[in-house]
Design an enzyme around this catalytic site. Structure first.
Site, PDB file in Angstrom:
ATOM      1  CD  GLU A 231       6.029  -3.571   3.663  1.00  0.00           C
ATOM      2  OE1 GLU A 231       5.261  -4.315   4.307  1.00  0.00           O
ATOM      3  OE2 GLU A 231       6.620  -2.603   4.171  1.00  0.00           O
TER       4      GLU A 231
ATOM      5  CE  LYS B  88      -3.551   2.210   2.736  1.00  0.00           C
ATOM      6  NZ  LYS B  88      -4.533   1.998   3.804  1.00  0.00           N
TER       7      LYS B  88
ATOM      8  CE  LYS C 190      -5.884   1.944  -0.502  1.00  0.00           C
ATOM      9  NZ  LYS C 190      -6.046   2.031   0.903  1.00  0.00           N
TER      10      LYS C 190
ATOM     11  NE  ARG D 112      -3.962   7.287   6.035  1.00  0.00           N
ATOM     12  CZ  ARG D 112      -4.756   7.915   6.891  1.00  0.00           C
ATOM     13  NH1 ARG D 112      -4.290   8.333   8.043  1.00  0.00           N
ATOM     14  NH2 ARG D 112      -6.013   8.143   6.595  1.00  0.00           N
TER      15      ARG D 112
ATOM     16  CE1 TYR E 148     -14.992   3.227  -3.093  1.00  0.00           C
ATOM     17  CE2 TYR E 148     -13.011   3.572  -4.412  1.00  0.00           C
ATOM     18  CZ  TYR E 148     -13.626   3.421  -3.185  1.00  0.00           C
ATOM     19  OH  TYR E 148     -12.864   3.439  -2.044  1.00  0.00           O
TER      20      TYR E 148
ATOM     21  CB  SER F 288     -11.373   7.289  -3.591  1.00  0.00           C
ATOM     22  OG  SER F 288     -10.148   7.685  -2.993  1.00  0.00           O
TER      23      SER F 288
HETATM   24  C1  PBG Z   1      -7.493   2.808   5.310  1.00  0.00           C
HETATM   25  C2  PBG Z   1      -7.892   2.806   3.886  1.00  0.00           C
HETATM   26  C3  PBG Z   1      -7.764   3.852   2.977  1.00  0.00           C
HETATM   27  C4  PBG Z   1      -8.289   3.388   1.773  1.00  0.00           C
HETATM   28  C5  PBG Z   1      -8.729   2.102   1.979  1.00  0.00           C
HETATM   29  N1  PBG Z   1      -8.458   1.752   3.291  1.00  0.00           N
HETATM   30  C6  PBG Z   1      -7.278   5.235   3.192  1.00  0.00           C
HETATM   31  C7  PBG Z   1      -5.856   5.510   3.425  1.00  0.00           C
HETATM   32  O1  PBG Z   1      -5.001   4.650   3.454  1.00  0.00           O
HETATM   33  O2  PBG Z   1      -5.589   6.687   3.613  1.00  0.00           O
HETATM   34  C8  PBG Z   1      -8.347   4.177   0.507  1.00  0.00           C
HETATM   35  C9  PBG Z   1      -9.214   3.620  -0.566  1.00  0.00           C
HETATM   36  C10 PBG Z   1      -9.522   4.579  -1.652  1.00  0.00           C
HETATM   37  O3  PBG Z   1      -8.902   5.639  -1.836  1.00  0.00           O
HETATM   38  O4  PBG Z   1     -10.447   4.283  -2.403  1.00  0.00           O
HETATM   39  N2  PBG Z   1      -8.522   2.354   6.134  1.00  0.00           N
END
Ligand code: PBG
Length: 324
Positions: free
Chosen positions: A233, A195, A248, A217, A313, A274
């Site tokens: 990882e 991630k 991701k 983060r 989505y 997203s």
């Molecule tokens: C953390 C989480 C995130 C997303 C999924 N799980 C946010 C992040 O890491 O800041 C993002 C998914 C997306 O952008 O569609 N719980």
């Protein structure tokens, strides 16, 4: 290389021919649809930066589940907006927390739906970080315990699979152990193994109200510049017992999906996040691109890179298109 007797081919590529030699196929059954659940009754609010995506209350889940199943989308992943947040993120593992209620409702109304849950603290902490803070820094080890109880509470409520997205070191092992100790050996773990610290999560942070109040983060998510680290990882998560590995975001990281596919024999998932969704929606709404074709081409590219499963989505829209 050009052979001496080479003649250019003149294949007529009509749709039957294209279908005959097509290498990659999208299927609704391999899409996971994210759902945002909020407290209250009878409400459905559109997320402004994600047109077509809604936050809904628990009582609306049955209808939503039916719609997904009717389209052949058999899997959803749940994200919760708790009524209250606190520094310890205790809403994440509350027995009657928003996700725990949502799982029960879905299992009740649509038992055949596969219910995945996102295991993280950022939606539940008042500071918006994915873990417990000590001196303003996320503390890896004290976070592990809270994540493990969160995963256990999801399993107890009936979740089919848990998906830790926090990126703390050792969380897959910790979650596997607590699930096994409590007779949930049959509940698999889909790990957000790779991630990245990505700007593509912007709209999600509006949707789930979880932007960090201070800092970012980057301390626990991966640097977009790194690829070999992704293998490291993922290897750790495999050793700790992950059943599905996720990458991701998706489109900016197709090379990473491809590398994971080549290195590991577990199912690979990719999260089309997203921001990736919002960009297509925005350009589509402006008439700058053909939204439907770009959606299809994008999801196809993620599969072609090597993903078996796509969290998106667009799941319902894509399923509708596949029906046509
Ligand atoms: C953390 C989480 C995130 C997303 C999924 N799980 C946010 C992040 O890491 O800041 C993002 C998914 C997306 O952008 O569609 N719980």
């Amino acid at each position: 290389m050009i052979f001496p007797e080479y003649r250019p081919r003149r294949l007529r590529r009509n749709e039957s021919f294209r279908a005959l030699i097509r290498e990659t196929h999208l299927s609704a059954a391999q899409l996971i649809y994210p759902l945002f659940v909020m407290p209250g009754k009878g409400k459905k609010e559109q997320i402004s930066s994600m047109p077509g995506v809604f936050r809904i209350t628990v009582d609306q889940l049955g209808k939503e589940a039916r719609e997904c199943l009717d389209l052949g989308v058999n899997s959803v992943i749940l994200f919760g907006l708790p009524a209250k947040k606190d520094p310890m993120g205790s809403g994440a593992h509350a027995k009657d927390g928003i996700i725990q209620q949502a799982i029960k409702e879905l299992k009740n109304k649509a038992p055949e739906l596969l219910v995945f849950t996102d295991v993280c603290l950022c939606e539940y902490t008042s500071h918006g970080h994915c873990g417990i803070l000590i001196n303003e820094q996320v503390d890896n080890d004290s976070t592990l315990e809270v994540l493990a109880s969160t995963a256990l509470s999801h399993a107890r409520a009936g979740a089919d699979m848990v998906a830790p997205s926090d990126m703390m070191d050792g969380r897959v092992g910790e979650i596997r152990a607590i699930l096994d100790d409590n007779n949930f050996q049959h509940v698999p773990i889909m790990s957000y193994a790779v991630k990245y610290a990505s700007a593509f999560y912007g709209p999600f942070r509006d949707a789930a109200d979880c932007a960090p109040q201070h800092g970012d983060r980057r301390g626990y998510q991966m640097d977009p510049a790194n690829a070999v680290e992704a293998l490291r990882e993922a290897t750790l998560d495999v050793e700790e017992g992950a059943d599905i590995l996720m990458v991701k975001p998706a489109v900016a990281y197709l090379d990473i999906i491809h590398r994971l596919r080549a290195e590991f024999d577990l199912p690979i998932a990719a999260y089309h996040v997203s921001g990736e969704y919002a960009m297509i929606k925005a350009a589509g709404a402006n008439g700058w691109i053909d939204e439907e074709r770009v959606m299809q081409e994008t999801l196809l590219s993620i599969k072609r890179a090597g993903a078996d499963i796509i969290l998106t989505y667009f799941a319902k829209d894509m399923a509708r298109l596949l029906r046509k």
